[in-house]
Design a protein around this motif. Structure first.
Motif, PDB file in Angstrom:
ATOM      1  N   LEU A  70       0.890  -1.131   0.018  1.00 28.56           N
ATOM      2  CA  LEU A  70      -0.172   0.047   0.015  1.00 28.56           C
ATOM      3  C   LEU A  70       0.565   1.309  -0.011  1.00 28.56           C
ATOM      4  N   PHE A  71       2.004   1.218   1.041  1.00 31.42           N
ATOM      5  CA  PHE A  71       2.854   2.475   0.664  1.00 31.42           C
ATOM      6  C   PHE A  71       3.237   2.457  -0.597  1.00 31.42           C
ATOM      7  N   ARG A  72       3.918   1.601  -1.136  1.00 29.37           N
ATOM      8  CA  ARG A  72       4.671   1.723  -2.326  1.00 29.37           C
ATOM      9  C   ARG A  72       3.693   2.219  -3.404  1.00 29.37           C
ATOM     10  N   GLN A  73       2.522   1.767  -3.231  1.00 28.10           N
ATOM     11  CA  GLN A  73       1.305   2.231  -4.490  1.00 28.10           C
ATOM     12  C   GLN A  73       1.118   3.691  -4.357  1.00 28.10           C
ATOM     13  N   HIS A  74       1.173   4.250  -3.162  1.00 28.09           N
ATOM     14  CA  HIS A  74       0.996   5.693  -2.617  1.00 28.09           C
ATOM     15  C   HIS A  74       2.171   6.424  -2.707  1.00 28.09           C
ATOM     16  N   HIS A  75       3.476   5.770  -2.967  1.00 28.21           N
ATOM     17  CA  HIS A  75       4.576   6.499  -3.037  1.00 28.21           C
ATOM     18  C   HIS A  75       4.838   7.097  -1.651  1.00 28.21           C
ATOM     19  N   VAL A  76       4.817   6.559  -0.525  1.00 27.61           N
ATOM     20  CA  VAL A  76       4.779   7.022   1.004  1.00 27.61           C
ATOM     21  C   VAL A  76       6.034   6.246   1.390  1.00 27.61           C
ATOM     22  N   THR A  77       6.638   6.916   2.068  1.00 29.42           N
ATOM     23  CA  THR A  77       8.037   6.292   3.107  1.00 29.42           C
ATOM     24  C   THR A  77       7.675   6.477   4.427  1.00 29.42           C
ATOM     25  N   PRO A  78       7.209   5.355   5.033  1.00 36.63           N
ATOM     26  CA  PRO A  78       6.639   5.492   6.177  1.00 36.63           C
ATOM     27  C   PRO A  78       7.745   5.845   7.423  1.00 36.63           C
ATOM     28  N   ASN A  79       7.648   6.434   8.364  1.00 32.65           N
ATOM     29  CA  ASN A  79       8.674   6.506   9.575  1.00 32.65           C
ATOM     30  C   ASN A  79       8.077   5.601  10.404  1.00 32.65           C
TER      31      ASN A  79
END
Length: 304
Positions: free
Chosen positions: A218-227
């Motif tokens: 999900l993070f990859r699909q939304h181009h988000v790098t989680p902390n």
């Protein structure tokens, strides 16, 4: 060579040590050593390399053991099928659950099954979803219940229920005010990009857990790098931490229904527009599924 001999070879491969394998088989070490020597003499090739006290299968040994497992699985399926034909309400059913799922499903389903089939013993295997897949393919368990994995051509699944993976946080978290209603969402929708923009700490499950695989995608699909501030296999612990405003986390809503926490939580839909998950029963494709396994699937389906 008979079925018992095949189990001996598989035990040596499993434990990698003659002493441990002999102990598991309730044999003396000399007896198992002689068996292996005689078998290798019969085959005409060494089946294991001896590296110190470690027994590692040779290529011939790997093929021999792979076929041995296939033969024993066929025997097990035949025994199960014959038992069903004879309407023999006894036997052993090996069932796998992820640990968290088992905490609330087993107390509600096993007593019902036992009341219907008191002579059928159920052995529970609590493992991660990935490990349960391995046990299914190896024939070590008859079926497992978990969140649907990526397609595996060798595993058959039956959908038990539909649920949603939600973002979970404390009502005191400022991000709660940024969520909004969205068509197709059961809960207020929150944009995943806000987690990165606000530097929000995220509690994640371990990489071998199914929910973690889904969240990473999900993070990859939304181009988000989680902390990522914490990784844990303990789903209840991450919910408790989120309720105390120690980060946010992702949990399937069914787990949350069965948790009694000291502090409240807020749930949010994430994804496009949400992240649905199928809870499934899984078993080896093209293998015989015992009658009692199908009966237990019905009980689990009724519970959910």
């Amino acid at each position: 060579m008979d079925f018992k001999d095949l189990t001996y070879l598989i035990a040596i491969e499993k434990y990698g040590n003659i002493s441990k394998a002999a102990e598991a088989l309730f044999l003396s070490q000399p007896s198992l050593s002689r068996f292996l020597q005689n078998t290798e003499s019969y085959v005409g090739q060494p089946l294991f390399n001896r590296i110190g006290n470690k027994y590692v299968p040779t290529y011939v040994g790997q093929r021999y053991i792979a076929r041995a497992k296939e033969i024993l699985n066929i025997k097990k399926e035949l025994d199960q099928e014959v038992g069903d034909i004879l309407k023999n309400d006894s036997g052993l059913l090996n069932v796998g659950f992820p640990a968290m799922r088992g905490t609330y499903m087993l107390p509600c389903t096993l007593p019902i099954f036992h009341s219907l089939y008191p002579n059928v013993k159920i052995k529970i295997h609590e493992e991660s979803s990935n490990r349960l897949n391995e046990l299914i393919l190896n024939g070590d368990i008859d079926l497992a219940f978990y969140n649907q994995p990526d397609d595996n051509p060798n595993i058959e699944t039956e959908i038990i229920s539909h649920e949603e993976m939600v973002l979970v946080m404390s009502p005191d978290n400022p991000l709660c005010e940024m969520a909004y209603p969205m068509e197709g969402c059961r809960y207020p929708h929150l944009d995943l990009n806000l987690l990165e923009e606000k530097g929000q700490g995220v509690i994640m499950q371990n990489p071998n857990q199914r929910t973690r695989t889904i969240v990473d995608r999900l993070f990859r699909q939304h181009h988000v790098t989680p902390n990522i501030i914490l990784e844990t296999s303990n789903i209840r612990a991450e919910a408790e931490l989120a309720s105390r405003n120690y980060g946010v986390c992702f949990i399937t809503e069914t787990h949350l229904k069965h948790m009694k926490l000291d502090k409240p939580l807020k749930f949010f839909s994430v994804g496009d527009p949400s992240t649905p998950i199928n809870f499934v029963a899984a078993y080896r494709k093209n293998s015989y599924l015992p009658y009692h396994a199908t009966e237990y699937i019905k009980i689990v389906r009724d519970f959910t």
